[in-house]
Scaffold this motif. Sequence first.
Motif, PDB file in Angstrom:
ATOM      1  N   SER A  45       5.943  10.180 -10.939  1.00  0.00           N
ATOM      2  CA  SER A  45       6.198   9.875  -9.536  1.00  0.00           C
ATOM      3  C   SER A  45       7.678   9.839  -9.189  1.00  0.00           C
ATOM      4  O   SER A  45       8.504   9.440 -10.011  1.00  0.00           O
ATOM      5  CB  SER A  45       5.587   8.513  -9.188  1.00  0.00           C
TER       6      SER A  45
ATOM      7  N   SER B 152      10.987   6.901  -5.050  1.00  0.00           N
ATOM      8  CA  SER B 152      10.708   6.311  -3.735  1.00  0.00           C
ATOM      9  C   SER B 152       9.293   5.771  -3.611  1.00  0.00           C
ATOM     10  O   SER B 152       9.005   4.979  -2.713  1.00  0.00           O
ATOM     11  CB  SER B 152      10.957   7.346  -2.642  1.00  0.00           C
ATOM     12  N   SER B 153       8.393   6.187  -4.504  1.00  0.00           N
ATOM     13  CA  SER B 153       6.999   5.734  -4.421  1.00  0.00           C
ATOM     14  C   SER B 153       6.661   4.695  -5.484  1.00  0.00           C
ATOM     15  O   SER B 153       5.498   4.381  -5.695  1.00  0.00           O
ATOM     16  CB  SER B 153       6.050   6.924  -4.564  1.00  0.00           C
ATOM     17  N   ILE B 154       7.696   4.142  -6.156  1.00  0.00           N
ATOM     18  CA  ILE B 154       7.479   3.211  -7.265  1.00  0.00           C
ATOM     19  C   ILE B 154       8.004   1.826  -6.896  1.00  0.00           C
ATOM     20  O   ILE B 154       9.101   1.677  -6.362  1.00  0.00           O
ATOM     21  CB  ILE B 154       8.189   3.700  -8.540  1.00  0.00           C
TER      22      ILE B 154
ATOM     23  N   LEU C 266      14.573   2.090  -7.709  1.00  0.00           N
ATOM     24  CA  LEU C 266      13.212   1.617  -7.483  1.00  0.00           C
ATOM     25  C   LEU C 266      13.241   0.375  -6.604  1.00  0.00           C
ATOM     26  O   LEU C 266      14.132  -0.467  -6.728  1.00  0.00           O
ATOM     27  CB  LEU C 266      12.536   1.254  -8.814  1.00  0.00           C
ATOM     28  N   ASP C 267      12.256   0.244  -5.722  1.00  0.00           N
ATOM     29  CA  ASP C 267      12.094  -1.003  -4.982  1.00  0.00           C
ATOM     30  C   ASP C 267      11.698  -2.104  -5.961  1.00  0.00           C
ATOM     31  O   ASP C 267      11.037  -1.850  -6.981  1.00  0.00           O
ATOM     32  CB  ASP C 267      11.029  -0.855  -3.900  1.00  0.00           C
TER      33      ASP C 267
ATOM     34  N   SER D 283       0.804  -1.223   0.000  1.00  0.00           N
ATOM     35  CA  SER D 283       0.000   0.000   0.000  1.00  0.00           C
ATOM     36  C   SER D 283       0.836   1.272   0.000  1.00  0.00           C
ATOM     37  O   SER D 283       0.318   2.357  -0.262  1.00  0.00           O
ATOM     38  CB  SER D 283      -0.941   0.009   1.207  1.00  0.00           C
ATOM     39  N   GLN D 284       2.127   1.172   0.288  1.00  0.00           N
ATOM     40  CA  GLN D 284       2.970   2.372   0.350  1.00  0.00           C
ATOM     41  C   GLN D 284       3.321   2.917  -1.037  1.00  0.00           C
ATOM     42  O   GLN D 284       3.830   4.033  -1.152  1.00  0.00           O
ATOM     43  CB  GLN D 284       4.262   2.063   1.104  1.00  0.00           C
ATOM     44  N   TYR D 285       3.047   2.148  -2.081  1.00  0.00           N
ATOM     45  CA  TYR D 285       3.478   2.543  -3.422  1.00  0.00           C
ATOM     46  C   TYR D 285       2.337   3.196  -4.203  1.00  0.00           C
ATOM     47  O   TYR D 285       1.252   2.629  -4.330  1.00  0.00           O
ATOM     48  CB  TYR D 285       4.010   1.331  -4.184  1.00  0.00           C
ATOM     49  N   LYS D 286       2.617   4.378  -4.725  1.00  0.00           N
ATOM     50  CA  LYS D 286       1.637   5.075  -5.561  1.00  0.00           C
ATOM     51  C   LYS D 286       1.654   4.557  -6.996  1.00  0.00           C
ATOM     52  O   LYS D 286       0.665   4.682  -7.718  1.00  0.00           O
ATOM     53  CB  LYS D 286       1.919   6.580  -5.551  1.00  0.00           C
ATOM     54  N   THR D 287       2.800   4.013  -7.391  1.00  0.00           N
ATOM     55  CA  THR D 287       2.978   3.523  -8.754  1.00  0.00           C
ATOM     56  C   THR D 287       3.568   2.122  -8.711  1.00  0.00           C
ATOM     57  O   THR D 287       4.536   1.877  -7.989  1.00  0.00           O
ATOM     58  CB  THR D 287       3.925   4.449  -9.548  1.00  0.00           C
TER      59      THR D 287
ATOM     60  N   ALA E 289      -3.670   2.869  -6.670  1.00  0.00           N
ATOM     61  CA  ALA E 289      -2.320   2.788  -7.231  1.00  0.00           C
ATOM     62  C   ALA E 289      -2.379   2.875  -8.753  1.00  0.00           C
ATOM     63  O   ALA E 289      -3.288   2.338  -9.386  1.00  0.00           O
ATOM     64  CB  ALA E 289      -1.651   1.484  -6.814  1.00  0.00           C
TER      65      ALA E 289
END
Length: 224
Positions: A160, A163-165, A183-184, A5-9, A111
């Motif tokens: 984005s 950090s949000s991907i 990217l993670d 849930s922490q990822y916007k993309t 997302a």
Amino acid sequence: MLDFSQYKTVLFDCDGVILDSNRIKTQAFYQTALPYGEEFATRLVEYHVGHGGISRYVKLKYFLTDILNQPPSENLFNDLVHTYAAHVMEGLLQAQVEPSLETLRCTFPDASWGVVSGGDQNELRQVFREKGIADWFQIGIYGSPDTKEMILSQLLRAGSPASSILFIGDSRYDYEVAQAYDLDFVFVSQWSEFEGGLDFFRDQSIPCIRALEQLVRANPGPFC
């Protein structure tokens, strides 16, 4: 387990992640090269499997110049590309969509999703439309002839922060591209052809899952 849930993309590779299509493409490379002999066809397959996530154009050029040892020929190269594409399209239209993909889409409706693939972009878009999943990827469905590096550069300039991907892939190349752009990354193993992939990613402390269902179970939310 990863907090999805922490990822916007969320960016997905296609083959081996969204579609059970790695074996289809491996067989297509073999059939494309087979008229030149079983030995050459096997060598192309070995190169293909060892370089997962890289486009067909790179692999077929390698087949011509490094396996067949032929000078570059645009006509022959185009013939190989068209032969391969015909084999692949037939298989992709029958390929299974990852069973938990729709549930994952519904669980995280806010997302934004995109596809970053080594597969041919026009081919991917047609297959996704045929399977009724194209609308799940609001960011877009991207593939070759652009490389994954080129695609990610364009996406990062447009939207984005890194950090949000999250990038979800099934190959070492997917990981290396994600790492290059900070990217993670999550490795999906169920259809991967990366031999030793689980050991490699565990050594890197990279999250590994067998299938997308594990993300759904670990991140409960609204369902379709």
